[in-house]
Structure formats: C-alpha cells, structure tokens
Design a protein around this motif. Structure first.
Motif, PDB file in Angstrom:
ATOM      1  N   GLY A 147      -9.906   8.603 -18.304  1.00  0.00           N
ATOM      2  CA  GLY A 147      -8.947   8.694 -19.396  1.00  0.00           C
ATOM      3  C   GLY A 147      -7.789   9.628 -19.089  1.00  0.00           C
ATOM      4  N   LYS A 148      -7.072   9.999 -20.129  1.00  0.00           N
ATOM      5  CA  LYS A 148      -5.848  10.786 -19.988  1.00  0.00           C
ATOM      6  C   LYS A 148      -6.078  12.159 -19.367  1.00  0.00           C
ATOM      7  CE  LYS A 148      -3.339   8.667 -23.860  1.00  0.00           C
ATOM      8  NZ  LYS A 148      -2.646   8.928 -25.149  1.00  0.00           N
ATOM      9  N   GLN A 149      -7.256  12.736 -19.597  1.00  0.00           N
ATOM     10  CA  GLN A 149      -7.496  14.107 -19.148  1.00  0.00           C
ATOM     11  C   GLN A 149      -7.951  14.197 -17.688  1.00  0.00           C
ATOM     12  OE1 GLN A 149      -6.633  16.430 -21.353  1.00  0.00           O
ATOM     13  NE2 GLN A 149      -6.180  14.727 -22.752  1.00  0.00           N
ATOM     14  N   TYR A 150      -8.173  13.064 -17.049  1.00  0.00           N
ATOM     15  CA  TYR A 150      -8.686  13.086 -15.679  1.00  0.00           C
ATOM     16  C   TYR A 150      -7.681  13.748 -14.735  1.00  0.00           C
ATOM     17  CZ  TYR A 150     -10.107  11.566 -11.040  1.00  0.00           C
ATOM     18  OH  TYR A 150     -10.463  11.548  -9.709  1.00  0.00           O
ATOM     19  N   ILE A 151      -8.159  14.705 -13.935  1.00  0.00           N
ATOM     20  CA  ILE A 151      -7.321  15.373 -12.941  1.00  0.00           C
ATOM     21  C   ILE A 151      -7.409  14.590 -11.626  1.00  0.00           C
ATOM     22  CG2 ILE A 151      -6.889  17.493 -11.647  1.00  0.00           C
ATOM     23  CD1 ILE A 151      -6.317  17.649 -14.675  1.00  0.00           C
ATOM     24  N   CYS A 199       0.882  -1.166   0.000  1.00  0.00           N
ATOM     25  CA  CYS A 199       0.000   0.000   0.000  1.00  0.00           C
ATOM     26  C   CYS A 199       0.924   1.222   0.000  1.00  0.00           C
ATOM     27  CB  CYS A 199      -0.903   0.020   1.233  1.00  0.00           C
ATOM     28  SG  CYS A 199      -2.206  -1.241   1.196  1.00  0.00           S
ATOM     29  N   ARG A 200       0.681   2.136  -0.935  1.00  0.00           N
ATOM     30  CA  ARG A 200       1.649   3.212  -1.133  1.00  0.00           C
ATOM     31  C   ARG A 200       0.972   4.537  -1.462  1.00  0.00           C
ATOM     32  NH1 ARG A 200       7.328   2.646  -4.416  1.00  0.00           N
ATOM     33  NH2 ARG A 200       7.928   4.848  -4.396  1.00  0.00           N
ATOM     34  N   SER A 201       1.545   5.606  -0.942  1.00  0.00           N
ATOM     35  CA  SER A 201       1.110   6.951  -1.341  1.00  0.00           C
ATOM     36  C   SER A 201       2.169   7.538  -2.261  1.00  0.00           C
ATOM     37  CB  SER A 201       0.901   7.852  -0.117  1.00  0.00           C
ATOM     38  OG  SER A 201       2.080   7.985   0.643  1.00  0.00           O
ATOM     39  N   TRP A 202       1.691   8.125  -3.355  1.00  0.00           N
ATOM     40  CA  TRP A 202       2.576   8.686  -4.372  1.00  0.00           C
ATOM     41  C   TRP A 202       2.404  10.203  -4.420  1.00  0.00           C
ATOM     42  CZ3 TRP A 202       5.684   5.339  -7.219  1.00  0.00           C
ATOM     43  CH2 TRP A 202       5.362   3.976  -7.136  1.00  0.00           C
ATOM     44  N   PRO A 203       3.495  10.966  -4.370  1.00  0.00           N
ATOM     45  CA  PRO A 203       3.377  12.427  -4.455  1.00  0.00           C
ATOM     46  C   PRO A 203       3.175  12.883  -5.890  1.00  0.00           C
ATOM     47  CG  PRO A 203       5.682  11.795  -4.277  1.00  0.00           C
ATOM     48  CD  PRO A 203       4.885  10.515  -4.204  1.00  0.00           C
ATOM     49  N   LEU A 204       2.361  13.911  -6.045  1.00  0.00           N
ATOM     50  CA  LEU A 204       2.007  14.398  -7.373  1.00  0.00           C
ATOM     51  C   LEU A 204       1.696  15.893  -7.280  1.00  0.00           C
ATOM     52  CD1 LEU A 204       1.298  13.288 -10.306  1.00  0.00           C
ATOM     53  CD2 LEU A 204      -1.078  13.213  -9.526  1.00  0.00           C
ATOM     54  N   ASP A 205       2.063  16.657  -8.304  1.00  0.00           N
ATOM     55  CA  ASP A 205       1.691  18.069  -8.330  1.00  0.00           C
ATOM     56  C   ASP A 205       0.174  18.210  -8.404  1.00  0.00           C
ATOM     57  OD1 ASP A 205       4.270  19.063  -8.229  1.00  0.00           O
ATOM     58  OD2 ASP A 205       4.491  19.149 -10.409  1.00  0.00           O
ATOM     59  N   GLN A 206      -0.360  19.142  -7.664  1.00  0.00           N
ATOM     60  CA  GLN A 206      -1.796  19.409  -7.700  1.00  0.00           C
ATOM     61  C   GLN A 206      -2.233  19.714  -9.136  1.00  0.00           C
ATOM     62  OE1 GLN A 206      -2.841  22.502  -4.989  1.00  0.00           O
ATOM     63  NE2 GLN A 206      -5.040  22.277  -5.273  1.00  0.00           N
ATOM     64  N   ASP A 207      -3.430  19.246  -9.493  1.00  0.00           N
ATOM     65  CA  ASP A 207      -4.019  19.464 -10.822  1.00  0.00           C
ATOM     66  C   ASP A 207      -3.301  18.689 -11.927  1.00  0.00           C
ATOM     67  OD1 ASP A 207      -5.957  21.200  -9.771  1.00  0.00           O
ATOM     68  OD2 ASP A 207      -4.609  22.915  -9.946  1.00  0.00           O
ATOM     69  N   SER A 208      -2.580  17.630 -11.567  1.00  0.00           N
ATOM     70  CA  SER A 208      -1.948  16.772 -12.575  1.00  0.00           C
ATOM     71  C   SER A 208      -2.951  15.754 -13.094  1.00  0.00           C
ATOM     72  CB  SER A 208      -0.739  16.042 -11.978  1.00  0.00           C
ATOM     73  OG  SER A 208       0.293  16.941 -11.668  1.00  0.00           O
ATOM     74  N   ASP A 209      -2.722  15.303 -14.327  1.00  0.00           N
ATOM     75  CA  ASP A 209      -3.652  14.338 -14.923  1.00  0.00           C
ATOM     76  C   ASP A 209      -3.230  12.893 -14.659  1.00  0.00           C
ATOM     77  OD1 ASP A 209      -1.617  13.734 -16.795  1.00  0.00           O
ATOM     78  OD2 ASP A 209      -2.389  15.162 -18.261  1.00  0.00           O
ATOM     79  N   ALA A 210      -4.064  11.979 -15.136  1.00  0.00           N
ATOM     80  CA  ALA A 210      -3.839  10.561 -14.869  1.00  0.00           C
ATOM     81  C   ALA A 210      -2.556  10.043 -15.510  1.00  0.00           C
ATOM     82  CB  ALA A 210      -5.040   9.754 -15.362  1.00  0.00           C
ATOM     83  N   VAL A 211      -2.168  10.628 -16.641  1.00  0.00           N
ATOM     84  CA  VAL A 211      -0.921  10.204 -17.297  1.00  0.00           C
ATOM     85  C   VAL A 211       0.278  10.564 -16.427  1.00  0.00           C
ATOM     86  CG1 VAL A 211       0.538  10.484 -19.331  1.00  0.00           C
ATOM     87  CG2 VAL A 211      -1.941  10.406 -19.590  1.00  0.00           C
ATOM     88  N   ALA A 212       0.241  11.747 -15.829  1.00  0.00           N
ATOM     89  CA  ALA A 212       1.323  12.152 -14.928  1.00  0.00           C
ATOM     90  C   ALA A 212       1.385  11.222 -13.720  1.00  0.00           C
ATOM     91  CB  ALA A 212       1.117  13.599 -14.472  1.00  0.00           C
TER      92      ALA A 212
END
Length: 346
Positions: A329-333, A272-285
């Motif tokens: 899809g790809k555009q999902y935030i 089980c893992r938490s991944w850091p991501l920039d706010q407002d990034s999409d599913a591809v990121a």
C-alpha cells in the motif's frame, strides 16, 4: 537530482566533469556553471534485460553541475563562487590527488569554505529581521519574526563555532524555516579524489575516509587518454598498468548512492527501466516518479524483491506462483532494486 562538482582551482574538477558526462567544459559558462548528464549504469538491470530483450533499456540519470573553482589562498570571493551551488541537491568535493597527498587537509579546508559561505548568507539576514522588529506590526507577525531571529542567531553561533548545518540537529520546523537559504553544509556530500598515474593501487588514506567514508577515486586524466587509444593499444597499456576496467561507471554509481538515492525497476518487453528515488521514499513517491497522475491515483503496488526475482530466473510468473510478488500500500518503503508494478485508479 543535480549534483554540484566543487573544488579548488587546479584540482582538475572540470576535467572530472567532462569524464563523467562527456560534455566538454565551456569557458563561457565558468561563472554561471555548466550542466551535463550521466547514466547510472546498473548490472542488475542489464541482467534483467537479457531475460526480457526489451525494445528499450533506460537507466537512471544524474545531473552534474560544474561550478567555478575556488581560490585556496585568497578566499574572500569564495562565497560568491559557491552561490551557484545552492541550486544543487548534493555536493561532490573534488580533491587534487595527482600533485598533493594531504587529502584530508584539503577536505577540511574546503569544508571551512562551505561553512563560511553559509555563515555569510545567514548572518546577512539577521539585521534585516532586527530592523523589521522595530516597526509596528500585528502580534502574530512579531512573534514569527522573533522566532526567526532566535533561530538565525542560534545557527550563526553554531557556524561560528565550526558546526555545519548537518550537525546542528534541526527540527522539521527549523529545517523548513531555513529552507530558503539552501544551506551548503546541509546538502549530502561525498568526495572524489582525482588521482594521477602514480599509486593507482594505493588505498585512500584512513584520515580521509574517517572524514568521508563514501569517498571514491580514479585516475581521470589517465583513463581519458586510454579511452582515446585504439582497442589493441589500450588493452596493452591497461595490462601494463594493472587496470582491468575503467572506473567511470563505478564512480557514478558510488556518487548516486552517496547522495541518498536508490533505484527501483519496471520491467517488460517494451522497456526495462531503472528509476531514481530518494532513499526511504514510499510507494506513492515511486509512482509519482513514473508519472505524476500515477502518484495522485495510486491504489497499490505489486512488488518483487530483487533477490527473489534473481533467484527465480527474473520471471514474474515464477515469483507469483511462489507467492513472492507482494501487494503493498501507500506506506510501503521502496527498497533498492525492487521490481515494482503500480496500479492506479482510472
């Protein structure tokens, strides 16, 4: 993400660095900076792990860069001392809250130093571009140089008027043209007040919060001393002081989110893992965070919002049965604490 810890000499900045990361400051690394890593503990992920009992539990991390302390009185060398901060993605300004009460004034003064450092680095570029324009060159190159010079002069004028880069309203093209400067006043910023033993329950002053709404505080020296005690003695002291828990994990989470970051979760019996991501990034990121090839071969993401996951006993099976697992899809935030499963082409 690498976050720079900055402050005036005497603010306790290096003590804060050790408190956050567990890495003892190395005097030999004062000028080039020292890096330490802290885990961003997340109670939501821990509750998920209680359900899955995974072989591995992995938290998002944040790197802290301890930078040379600035001089409050003789400020001419401060731009050089701040140079190392340009490699950081964000800034935490450490204020002295144990010997001083003028927190808002400290912050204003420090922001002046950041602004002056940015003014110096951009101003130094202007005569070089002007000199280049005196030479013969193709029309297209000349046009590009003229546009750069106009932008630089506009930015310099704004800096001289006291306007930081973050408030200058750059277009995407302007921000791209200025990217090589790694402007300090364009980086996300928050404030940490290094409190003393007195006034532990006092709220941060309103004038400071007006300047930095995400500011946080903790009595670092006191908590460090308490942590070194045996359990029984520590609990007795904490009870006398009215402390119910240490502040470290709360402060790290606050800094993480103040830097414009969120997390998403991947869950399963192995990890089980938490991944850091920039706010407002999409599913591809998000897919690329897990593995570069997942981002390149992204097909879709199966997503369960955390509140739905929580209300259905952290069961993917129950969420699917209720139609709460969405195909995106790809555009999902990606939203904070989304539970995400990436599907990619082989």
């Amino acid at each position: 993400m690498k976050v720079g810890l900055v402050g005036y000499a005497g603010s306790g900045k290096s003590t804060v660095f050790e408190w956050l990361t567990g890495v003892a400051p190395d005097p030999g690394k004062v000028q080039q900076g020292q890096v330490g890593t802290a885990k961003v503990h997340d109670e939501r992920l821990e509750r998920i792990a209680e359900k899955y009992n995974p072989k591995k539990l992995t938290y998002a991390e944040i790197q802290f860069l301890d930078t040379p302390g600035l001089m409050a009185d003789d400020r001419k060398d401060n731009p050089r001392r701040l140079g190392i901060l340009r490699e950081a993605n964000g800034v935490v300004v450490v204020l002295d809250g144990f010997t001083r009460t003028d927190l808002a004034n400290q912050l204003k003064k420090f922001r002046e130093d950041l602004l002056y450092a940015d003014l110096e680095i951009v101003s130094n570029r202007v005569p070089k571009v002007e000199a280049g324009l005196k030479k013969a060159k193709p029309a297209k190159e000349r046009e590009a140089d003229e546009a750069e010079l106009a932008l630089l002069k506009k930015v310099v004028a704004a800096f001289e008027a006291g306007t930081p880069a973050s408030a200058q309203g750059f277009t995407a093209d302007e921000e791209k043209a200025l990217r090589s400067f790694q402007l300090l006043t364009l980086k996300p910023e928050t404030v940490f007040v290094n409190r003393g033993d007195a006034g532990l329950a006092d709220p941060l002053p309103a004038d400071l919060l007006a300047l930095s709404p995400t500011a946080v505080e903790a009595p670092v020296k006191l908590e460090t001393e308490l942590a070194a005690l045996d359990d029984e003695t520590r609990q007795a002291f904490m009870a006398d002081l009215g402390l119910t828990e240490f502040s470290r994990d709360r402060v790290i989470r606050a800094i993480f989110y103040a830097m414009g970051r969120v997390v998403f979760f991947t869950v399963g019996p192995d990890e089980c893992r938490s991944w850091p991501l920039d706010q407002d990034s999409d599913a591809v990121a998000a897919a690329g965070c897990i593995h570069k090839e997942l981002g390149e071969r992204f097909v879709r993401a199966n997503v369960i919002g955390f509140s739905d996951f929580e209300s259905h006993h952290f069961s993917e099976k129950e969420c699917r049965a209720k139609g709460l697992e969405r195909t995106e899809g790809k555009q999902y935030i990606v939203k904070d604490a989304d539970v995400v499963h990436i599907l990619a082409s082989s």
